[in-house]
Scaffold this active site. Structure first.
Site, PDB file in Angstrom:
ATOM      1  N   GLY A 119       0.647  -1.002  -0.009  1.00 44.70           N
ATOM      2  CA  GLY A 119       0.128   0.058  -0.032  1.00 44.70           C
ATOM      3  C   GLY A 119       0.746   1.316   0.177  1.00 44.70           C
ATOM      4  O   GLY A 119       0.642   2.336   0.416  1.00 44.70           O
TER       5      GLY A 119
ATOM      6  N   ALA B 113       1.586   3.525  -2.108  1.00 49.12           N
ATOM      7  CA  ALA B 113       1.427   4.691  -2.752  1.00 49.12           C
ATOM      8  C   ALA B 113       0.248   5.335  -2.017  1.00 49.12           C
ATOM      9  O   ALA B 113      -0.167   6.479  -2.373  1.00 49.12           O
ATOM     10  CB  ALA B 113       0.801   4.237  -4.079  1.00 49.12           C
ATOM     11  N   GLY B 114      -0.268   4.849  -0.918  1.00 51.73           N
ATOM     12  CA  GLY B 114      -1.563   5.430  -0.307  1.00 51.73           C
ATOM     13  C   GLY B 114      -0.786   6.562   0.718  1.00 51.73           C
ATOM     14  O   GLY B 114       0.396   6.654   1.148  1.00 51.73           O
TER      15      GLY B 114
ATOM     16  N   MET C 142      -0.632   6.369   4.163  1.00 50.25           N
ATOM     17  CA  MET C 142       0.069   5.639   5.407  1.00 50.25           C
ATOM     18  C   MET C 142       1.413   5.193   4.716  1.00 50.25           C
ATOM     19  O   MET C 142       2.458   5.380   5.220  1.00 50.25           O
ATOM     20  CB  MET C 142      -0.867   4.834   6.081  1.00 50.25           C
ATOM     21  CG  MET C 142      -1.797   5.386   6.924  1.00 50.25           C
ATOM     22  SD  MET C 142      -0.914   6.525   8.330  1.00 50.25           S
ATOM     23  CE  MET C 142      -0.231   5.259   9.425  1.00 50.25           C
TER      24      MET C 142
ATOM     25  N   HIS D 210     -12.786  11.180  11.262  1.00 50.84           N
ATOM     26  CA  HIS D 210     -11.862  10.981  10.208  1.00 50.84           C
ATOM     27  C   HIS D 210     -12.073  11.643   9.192  1.00 50.84           C
ATOM     28  O   HIS D 210     -13.028  12.070   8.844  1.00 50.84           O
ATOM     29  CB  HIS D 210     -11.902   9.361  10.218  1.00 50.84           C
ATOM     30  CG  HIS D 210     -11.108   8.658  11.288  1.00 50.84           C
ATOM     31  ND1 HIS D 210     -11.595   8.441  12.455  1.00 50.84           N
ATOM     32  CD2 HIS D 210      -9.811   8.408  11.691  1.00 50.84           C
ATOM     33  CE1 HIS D 210     -10.714   7.705  13.286  1.00 50.84           C
ATOM     34  NE2 HIS D 210      -9.696   7.582  12.671  1.00 50.84           N
ATOM     35  N   HIS D 211     -10.867  11.469   8.164  1.00 47.93           N
ATOM     36  CA  HIS D 211     -11.164  12.053   6.832  1.00 47.93           C
ATOM     37  C   HIS D 211     -12.122  11.282   5.867  1.00 47.93           C
ATOM     38  O   HIS D 211     -12.517  10.174   6.458  1.00 47.93           O
ATOM     39  CB  HIS D 211      -9.626  12.024   6.154  1.00 47.93           C
ATOM     40  CG  HIS D 211      -9.175  10.557   6.111  1.00 47.93           C
ATOM     41  ND1 HIS D 211      -9.334   9.766   5.079  1.00 47.93           N
ATOM     42  CD2 HIS D 211      -8.457   9.815   6.732  1.00 47.93           C
ATOM     43  CE1 HIS D 211      -8.967   8.433   5.308  1.00 47.93           C
ATOM     44  NE2 HIS D 211      -8.191   8.578   6.273  1.00 47.93           N
TER      45      HIS D 211
ATOM     46  N   LYS E 248     -11.987   7.538   4.587  1.00 42.35           N
ATOM     47  CA  LYS E 248     -11.863   6.333   5.704  1.00 42.35           C
ATOM     48  C   LYS E 248     -12.835   5.375   5.217  1.00 42.35           C
ATOM     49  O   LYS E 248     -14.125   5.778   5.172  1.00 42.35           O
ATOM     50  CB  LYS E 248     -11.810   6.710   7.014  1.00 42.35           C
ATOM     51  CG  LYS E 248     -11.588   5.444   7.957  1.00 42.35           C
ATOM     52  CD  LYS E 248     -11.327   6.105   9.265  1.00 42.35           C
ATOM     53  CE  LYS E 248     -11.122   4.833  10.364  1.00 42.35           C
ATOM     54  NZ  LYS E 248     -10.267   3.774   9.965  1.00 42.35           N
TER      55      LYS E 248
ATOM     56  N   THR F  50     -10.045   2.269  16.603  1.00 45.02           N
ATOM     57  CA  THR F  50      -9.508   2.971  17.873  1.00 45.02           C
ATOM     58  C   THR F  50     -10.899   3.098  18.531  1.00 45.02           C
ATOM     59  O   THR F  50     -10.906   2.751  19.932  1.00 45.02           O
ATOM     60  CB  THR F  50      -8.952   4.302  17.346  1.00 45.02           C
ATOM     61  OG1 THR F  50      -7.818   4.137  16.668  1.00 45.02           O
ATOM     62  CG2 THR F  50      -8.411   5.048  19.066  1.00 45.02           C
TER      63      THR F  50
END
Ligand code: NAD
Length: 262
Positions: A10, A12-13, A15, A155-156, A159, A166
């Site tokens: 992942g 290119a994402g 995180m 969150h953005h 998501k 969490t």
């Protein structure tokens, strides 16, 4: 020095790219492989918005593992791809540090079996930010002293899962800290994965401009207590991710969350 060989899935994402940039500054860790389904063939460092890393983005995980012999695979795919990625890493005996969220208890049971069958450790953390880990600990500490608790996670807008991992984990910690606590007054309980229905209500906000934020609100007669954590940039997760990458090969089986490493 024997550097730990890291493959980022992942890459290119948001995180994965932040991790690719973070690895460039660590002498004992080496980015050896990068996997994604976009930007294939491009330099992973450049795709991540940093300096060239000399590692091209590959689109096949199994082939990338064979080609790069990583010690650790760091997983930041969308939830839909998480289990297949973890399965592929563990069956190839690559220790897995997993930040992807949205796993079910059934997924965790499968991961435990994969770790056992292949003698390979995995660590899955719903939140690698140290402040978020502390927030969950403080919430558990406060829980026995208040009648009710609710959680707002923000969150953005991209998501994919809700409530966040969490929030679910915090709700579980609160419930476990006050098993006799009353259920909240109000219409509905939170959708849950193994959480007693309705114990702690969860609210999910998805808006552009946000990264990852959570408020835990406690109420009792005449007082409230609010515990809040904000991840303002994705760099906030990196100390926890790098810690897990450094420590994973000293662990056995499946480790959930980074609390035990702190
Ligand atoms: P993102 O959408 O920006 O990145 C995901 C990347 O995975 C994309 O580049 C996408 O092309 C790639 N991808 C899709 N399918 C793939 C596949 N089969 N193989 C390899 N790559 C594939 O998402 P993000 O914001 O980086 O978040 C990724 C995950 O990390 C989410 O589940 C999110 O909830 C989680 N997250 C965890 C933490 C934590 O501390 N544990 C913090 C933030 C986000």
């Amino acid at each position: 020095m024997n550097r730990t060989r890291v493959l980022v899935v992942g890459c290119a994402g948001q995180m994965g790219g932040t991790l690719v940039r973070a690895l460039a500054g660590e002498d004992d860790l080496q980015l050896v492989g990068a996997v994604d389904v976009v930007s294939v063939g491009d330099d992973a460092g450049v795709v991540a918005g940093g300096e060239p890393a000399g590692v091209a983005v590959a689109d096949g995980l199994a082939a990338a593992v064979d080609a790069t012999s990583p010690d650790v695979g760091a997983v930041f795919t969308p939830p839909s791809e998480g289990m297949a990625t973890v399965r592929a890493l563990l069956t190839h005996r690559v220790a897995a540090v997993v930040g992807t969220t949205g796993f079910t208890e059934g997924d965790f049971e499968e991961m435990e079996a994969l770790c056992r069958d292949h003698g390979t450790p995995a660590l899955v953390a719903s939140n690698f930010a140290i402040g978020a880990v502390l927030m969950m600990g403080f919430a558990a500490q406060a829980a026995p002293h208040f009648d009710q608790a609710e959680i707002i996670e923000l969150h953005h807008e991209r998501k994919a899962d809700a409530p966040s991992g969490t929030a679910l984990r915090t709700a579980r910690a609160i419930t476990e800290a006050r098993p006799e606590g009353p259920p909240p007054a109000g219409p509905e309980g939170a959708p849950s994965r193994g959480l007693p229905q309705g114990r702690v209500r969860l609210h999910s906000i998805r808006l552009p401009g946000l990264v990852a934020h959570q408020e835990v609100l406690f109420g009792a007669t005449g007082q409230t207590l609010t515990i809040r954590h904000d991840s303002l940039t994705r760099e906030s997760f990196m100390p926890g991710v790098l810690l897990a990458i450094r420590r994973i090969r000293g662990l056995t089986g499946l480790t959930r969350e980074i609390d035990s490493l702190l």
